[in-house]
Scaffold this active site. Structure first.
Site, PDB file in Angstrom:
ATOM      1  CG  HIS A  61      -4.158  -3.659   2.638  1.00 19.58           C
ATOM      2  ND1 HIS A  61      -3.018  -3.410   3.367  1.00 19.58           N
ATOM      3  CD2 HIS A  61      -4.646  -2.454   2.255  1.00 19.58           C
ATOM      4  CE1 HIS A  61      -2.819  -2.103   3.426  1.00 19.58           C
ATOM      5  NE2 HIS A  61      -3.780  -1.507   2.761  1.00 19.58           N
ATOM      6  CB  CYS A 102      -0.987  -0.039   1.167  1.00 19.97           C
ATOM      7  SG  CYS A 102      -2.406   1.070   0.929  1.00 19.97           S
ATOM      8  CD  GLU A 114      -1.847  -6.933   4.298  1.00 19.64           C
ATOM      9  OE1 GLU A 114      -1.965  -5.742   4.638  1.00 19.64           O
ATOM     10  OE2 GLU A 114      -1.649  -7.278   3.118  1.00 19.64           O
TER      11      GLU A 114
END
Length: 358
Positions: free
Chosen positions: A239, A146, A241
């Site tokens: 993202h 990001c 994750e």
């Protein structure tokens, strides 16, 4: 194989997780030809610091399969911290001085919440730029997540990010646009969460030699790569994750900011995330509080929607991170002098204390 946190105590939320597999003796990792050493540089604000740890721990643990992963934790200097956040770093993280004197197979660096329009004016910029320069010579691959991805292309190639008219917020579908080891074996379309106010654009990236791997008309560029010095830099604008409830927590936080008068507009619901009944509950809540901006009204927030959320991006995230770990293993085997490096690491490992299987 278990994920090994090296260098000190194990963060409590990971230590508390049930480990149904037997712990692997440290000596077996020393002799393992395919173990991977990673540095996680977690720069998230205090409110998300421990959640981010856990998200990356879980993703790496699942993606690694039978490849042992040994991980050290770091954070950039210059990021504002509360006393609680700083105590957490002091307890579980190593100083950047340790990083400068180390070499890793791979590095993952997160972003943080920006406070300046120009990232180069952020107090942590010098440390961030130093990490990027260091990673180019001391890793086989570097993941920038990001804001860190935006900082990476700005520092390396002068590519500036563009502000969006509204927050890019939700779970979006992306098409695979190029063949690459990182996207090997994944479907032609993948889903990933995004949460950002800025973007870097495909034309700017390609003009500077970046290869865009996943992209969509609605959400723009998702994943892109470029080799810099000896390291393959892997950039995520999104993202992979994230946990199932991360976007909900962000949405709830943004609503509280609206009710406190810290933002002018009521936040948009994250796209592609809630099912129909959950979206209706949240729409009804918005109608109640929109004209009566008081933070205490958050007591009526429909928290039950959390039980409906699914991590639909999990297969794509696991596949890409598994491919990344395999890339690291393959890169190690392709370097003739790696045997000497591995032997040196084995000697260091035999003398290191505080290497803990979870």
């Amino acid at each position: 194989m278990p994920l090994i946190i090296e260098g000190g105590r194990i963060p409590s939320r990971w230590a508390e997780k049930d480990n149904s597999r037997s712990a692997v003796p440290t000596e077996s990792f020393d002799r393992h030809s395919e173990w991977v050493s990673l540095a996680l540089i977690n720069n998230m604000p205090d409110a998300a610091l421990e959640d981010t740890e856990l998200q990356f721990f879980e993703l790496l643990d699942i993606a690694s399969g039978d490849v042992p992963v040994i991980l050290k934790l770091y954070s950039l200097t210059g990021i504002p911290r509360t006393d609680r956040g700083q105590r957490h770093l002091n307890s579980f993280y190593l100083s950047l001085d340790d990083l400068w004197n180390s070499r890793f197979d791979g590095v993952i660096m997160t972003g943080t919440e920006p406070r300046q329009p120009d990232l180069r004016n952020e107090p942590y910029w010098p440390a961030l730029a130093n990490v990027i320069d260091w990673a180019g010579s001391n890793t086989f691959s570097t993941i920038l997540s990001c804001l860190a991805a935006h900082a990476g292309v700005l520092h390396s190639d002068g590519i500036t990010r563009h502000p969006l008219s509204d927050k890019q917020f939700g779970v979006f579908d992306f098409a695979t646009t190029a063949n690459h080891q990182l996207t090997s074996g994944i479907s032609e379309r993948v889903r990933f969460p995004h949460s950002r106010w800025n973007e870097v654009r495909a034309d700017d990236l390609r003009a500077c030699g970046y290869l865009v791997l996943t992209q969509s008309t609605e959400a723009g560029v998702d994943l892109f790569v470029k080799k810099k010095k000896r390291s393959l830099f892997v950039h995520f604008q999104g993202h992979p994750e994230y946990g199932a409830q991360t976007l909900l927590k962000e949405y709830r936080r943004d609503i509280k900011r609206f009710l406190r008068g810290e933002r002018e507009t009521y936040p948009h619901m994250p796209k592609g995330y809630f099912d129909g009944p959950a979206a209706k509950l949240l729409t009804d809540f918005r109608q109640v509080v929109h004209s009566d901006r008081r933070e205490e009204l958050m007591e009526g927030f429909p928290d039950a929607v959390a039980g409906t959320l699914q991590k639909t991006w999990h297969p794509s995230a696991t596949a890409i991170y598994r491919n990344w770990l395999r890339y690291l293993v393959a890169s190690k085997s392709d370097i003739p002098e790696l045997a000497a490096v591995a032997a040196e690491r084995e000697n260091v490992q035999r003398n290191v204390h505080g290497v803990h299987p979870r």
